[in-house]
Design a protein around this motif. Structure first.
Motif, short mmCIF file in Angstrom:
data_model
loop_
_atom_site.label_atom_id
_atom_site.label_comp_id
_atom_site.label_asym_id
_atom_site.label_seq_id
_atom_site.Cartn_x
_atom_site.Cartn_y
_atom_site.Cartn_z
N ARG A 1 41.10 37.87 29.78
CA ARG A 1 40.66 38.18 31.12
C ARG A 1 39.11 38.33 31.25
N GLY A 2 38.68 38.06 32.51
CA GLY A 2 37.11 37.85 32.76
C GLY A 2 36.47 36.53 32.22
N TYR B 1 35.18 42.37 32.49
CA TYR B 1 36.35 42.82 33.21
C TYR B 1 36.68 44.12 32.76
N GLU B 2 37.01 44.77 33.78
CA GLU B 2 37.27 46.35 33.55
C GLU B 2 38.90 46.47 33.89
N GLU B 3 39.55 46.80 32.72
CA GLU B 3 41.04 46.95 32.74
C GLU B 3 41.60 48.29 33.57
N SER C 1 42.67 36.08 33.90
CA SER C 1 42.58 36.64 35.23
C SER C 1 41.76 35.50 35.84
N ASP D 1 48.70 35.70 34.01
CA ASP D 1 47.95 36.59 34.68
C ASP D 1 48.68 37.79 34.99
#
Length: 277
Positions: free
Chosen positions: A17-18, A64-66, A108, A136
């Motif tokens: 992700r990211g 990437y902020e989860e 993502s 995703d």
């Protein structure tokens, strides 16, 4: 709700992700809809995806902020993947075979696989070229909002379906079919329905472990119904074109999943020889 919290998580989850591969879509929004209809929950999207891959795109890294919800979803899919590892390892062992665990890639936006570049618009997919599942986590919300298929076991069904494609790949299921027929929509439907059957086999064993609660099976059946070709086409274009089906009708997808759930074995799921799907 499926009993999953506090249980083993798979170590075969790859978090990208990211990190995204640049994607070029031909045909604008129409192209995205075609991809969605063709590959949603699909097991072999390589041909279509490769035609839309960007040969000169480069990957970009974006912090990437989860969110808390995404963190929980990641843990959930990791537990479901671990369950598929346990179930299929045991099923293969009883047949004198050794199961090869697939990797599950979280992404993502877009991702690069051995099958080419893919956007989140294609939905979750399996790439036989690298034996990896790609998903995703935003698809969980899409299942609830777009397809009216809420519930954690609905998402578990999606993962189990893609793992079903991995089982097909390593057992070479359907490869006895002549190459010309494998390029037809009918073959694609039979291929997808078999993956639904194998997802049902997995659910059978998970129930045997006592992990399913009241309503879980209904969630999976509802998800199978929601992603039927006829339902997707009706929602997206207002009418149905049976000759264009690639995954099977809602009724077929529900029936083959439930058949696998009842049987609990690989045998009985040969959709390629079935006279009536």
């Amino acid at each position: 709700m499926m009993k999953w919290k506090g249980r083993r998580e798979s170590s075969n989850v790859e978090d990208r992700r990211g990190m995204g591969g640049k994607m070029v879509f031909g045909g604008g929004i129409g192209g995205v809809i075609i991809i969605l209809l063709f590959t949603l929950l699909g097991g072999n999207p390589g041909d279509l995806i490769n035609n839309m891959s960007s040969n000169d795109g480069s990957n970009t890294n974006v912090p990437y902020e989860e969110s808390a919800q995404e963190k929980e979803l990641k843990e959930f899919v990791s537990v479901v993947l671990a369950d598929t590892e346990d179930v299929w390892s045991e099923v293969f062992k009883k047949k004198g075979l050794e199961y090869e665990n697939p990797k599950l890639v979280l992404f993502s936006g877009s991702v690069q696989s051995a099958c080419g570049s893919a956007s989140s618009a294609v939905g979750p997919f399996y790439c036989p070229g690298d034996h990896k599942l790609y998903i995703d986590l935003s698809f969980y919300q899409e299942l609830k909002d777009r397809f009216q298929a809420p519930g954690d076991f609905a998402m578990a069904y999606v993962i189990a379906h893609e793992v079903g494609h991995h089982v097909q790949t390593i057992l070479h299921l359907g490869e006895q079919t002549p190459a010309a027929q494998r390029r037809t929509n009918e073959y694609s439907v039979r291929f997808e329905l078999q993956a639904d059957y194998l997802a049902g086999v997995w659910a059978h064993h998970v129930q045997g472990e006592g992990y399913l609660e009241k309503g879980d099976l209904e969630e999976a059946l509802n998800a199978a119904k929601a992603v039927g070709d006829d339902n997707i086409q009706k929602k997206s274009q207002g009418y149905v074109v049976p000759d264009s089906f690639t995954h099977g009708t809602s009724e077929q997808r529900k029936r083959w999943f439930y058949k696998g759930f009842q049987n609990g074995t690989i045998e009985g799921g040969d959709t390629f020889k079935a006279g009536n799907l």
